[in-house]
Design an enzyme around this catalytic site. Structure first.
Site, PDB file in Angstrom:
ATOM      1  N   HIS A 157      13.215 -27.284 -75.228  1.00 40.76           N
ATOM      2  CA  HIS A 157      12.159 -28.070 -74.583  1.00 40.76           C
ATOM      3  C   HIS A 157      11.123 -28.478 -75.616  1.00 40.76           C
ATOM      4  O   HIS A 157      10.600 -27.640 -76.354  1.00 40.76           O
ATOM      5  CB  HIS A 157      11.488 -27.257 -73.475  1.00 40.76           C
ATOM      6  N   CYS A 199      13.166 -33.349 -75.106  1.00 41.38           N
ATOM      7  CA  CYS A 199      12.261 -34.424 -74.691  1.00 41.38           C
ATOM      8  C   CYS A 199      11.383 -34.825 -75.874  1.00 41.38           C
ATOM      9  O   CYS A 199      10.978 -33.982 -76.673  1.00 41.38           O
ATOM     10  CB  CYS A 199      11.394 -33.957 -73.524  1.00 41.38           C
TER      11      CYS A 199
END
Length: 339
Positions: A157, A199
């Site tokens: 992440h 991301c």
């Protein structure tokens, strides 16, 4: 440093200071000096069951580079390692990257070097820069040199300018860039392929300033990197989109493949990735379309084999010194191996 194994079955060998050597061997020595070995640093920075897909991502890349020839001794694998034996796993001791469950990427021979709470920013940076604690096992060291091509693959992440490590800390894009610069200053790499599936992945390579780095990210700043599909029997997403299509490409690559890094950089167009894949190649001195994909995902074993009886001079490259050996007449088994 180049390490040379010269195995000669002979009765005698006279070393002379003669500087004469064939053009063929001179060119071979020059090529070998630049790129002599391949390493991979594969890191899943997340943990917990709902992040199953990140473990599948990194284990899939691990499986691919092993299949293409990089040995476990030259792969550093960092994962939480909490999926295969998780009580919620309906098939214990397995990790799959496809809903059809054709391939168990956890397999029978996965060698995890850093697991669980060892996967930290500090350990990652120390690994890259070679500043590990005395007594660190060889299997936990990145023993690269100025001839090493390194694949660095990260998944987990991330956000704008940072990558989270197990929901407790983060490494920033500037810290990542500085670590790579230390590697360059210490002559710990020849070229690096930096590959990140998170991301806002592109933000992690924006601050790079060291030479010979080719970088790709699964999403641009402001974009999310999306998962690919759910396995209903497992109950979670099992792979991310960018890594899924990268693996689809790698499955068709063989150790002798002519496919290039340029082709690999186009594996996930926006129509299938949803996010926009970012590429940075201004620090890389070569045209990616002229770089074999095995320069980063495979193994380099430049070997010059001579059979039969010879009576000419050959070149020995050792400790960056070139000298000749008067061979006489005897057989080489093999005569010269540079690795």
């Amino acid at each position: 440093m180049l390490f040379v194994l010269l195995m000669i079955l002979a009765l005698s060998c006279n070393v002379q200071g003669d500087e004469r050597y064939s053009k063929e061997f001179q060119e071979f020595a020059a090529r070998s000096k630049n790129h002599t070995n391949n390493w991979a640093v594969l890191v899943d920075t997340s943990r917990f069951w709902f992040n199953y897909r990140h473990v599948a991502n990194v284990l899939s890349i691990y499986r691919s580079v092993k299949r293409l020839g990089i040995p476990d001794s030259q792969i550093i694998l960092m994962i939480a390692d909490d999926m295969a034996c998780n009580p919620r796993n309906p098939r214990p001791a397995t990790v799959f990257n496809n809903a059809n469950q054709h391939i168990n990427v956890y397999g029978d021979d996965v060698e995890v070097d850093y697991r669980g709470y060892e996967v930290t920013v500090e350990n990652f940076v120390r690994l890259l820069t070679g500043r590990l604690q005395p007594g660190t096992p060889r299997s936990k060291q990145l023993l690269t040199d100025e001839g090493s091509n390194i694949l660095i693959y990260l998944t987990g992440h991330g956000g704008d300018g940072f990558l989270k490590f197990q929901d407790s800390e983060e490494i920033t894009s500037q810290e990542m860039a500085d670590a790579l610069e230390q590697m360059w200053q210490k002559q710990r790499y020849h070229e690096i392929f930096f590959m990140i599936d998170t991301c806002q992945a592109a933000s992690m390579y924006e601050r790079f300033y060291s030479p010979n780095i080719l970088a790709v990210g699964s999403s641009l700043v402001g974009e999310d990197s999306l998962s690919h599909h759910v396995d209903s029997s497992i109950g979670v997403y099992i792979i991310d989109r960018y890594t899924y299509y990268a693996l689809e490409f790698l499955e068709n690559v063989t150790p002798n493949s002519t496919k290039s890094m340029g082709e690999f950089l186009t594996v996930c167009p926006k129509r299938v990735c949803i996010s926009t894949v970012g590429i940075r190649k201004d620090l890389f001195r070569r045209d990616p379309y002229s770089v074999p994909i095995t320069d980063f995902f495979g193994s380099v074993r430049p070997v010059k084999v001579i059979s039969g009886d010879l009576d000419e001079d050959i070149v020995i490259v050792k400790d960056e010194t070139v000298r000749t050996v008067k061979t006489g007449r005897y057989r080489y088994v093999p005569p010269l191996v540079i690795s």
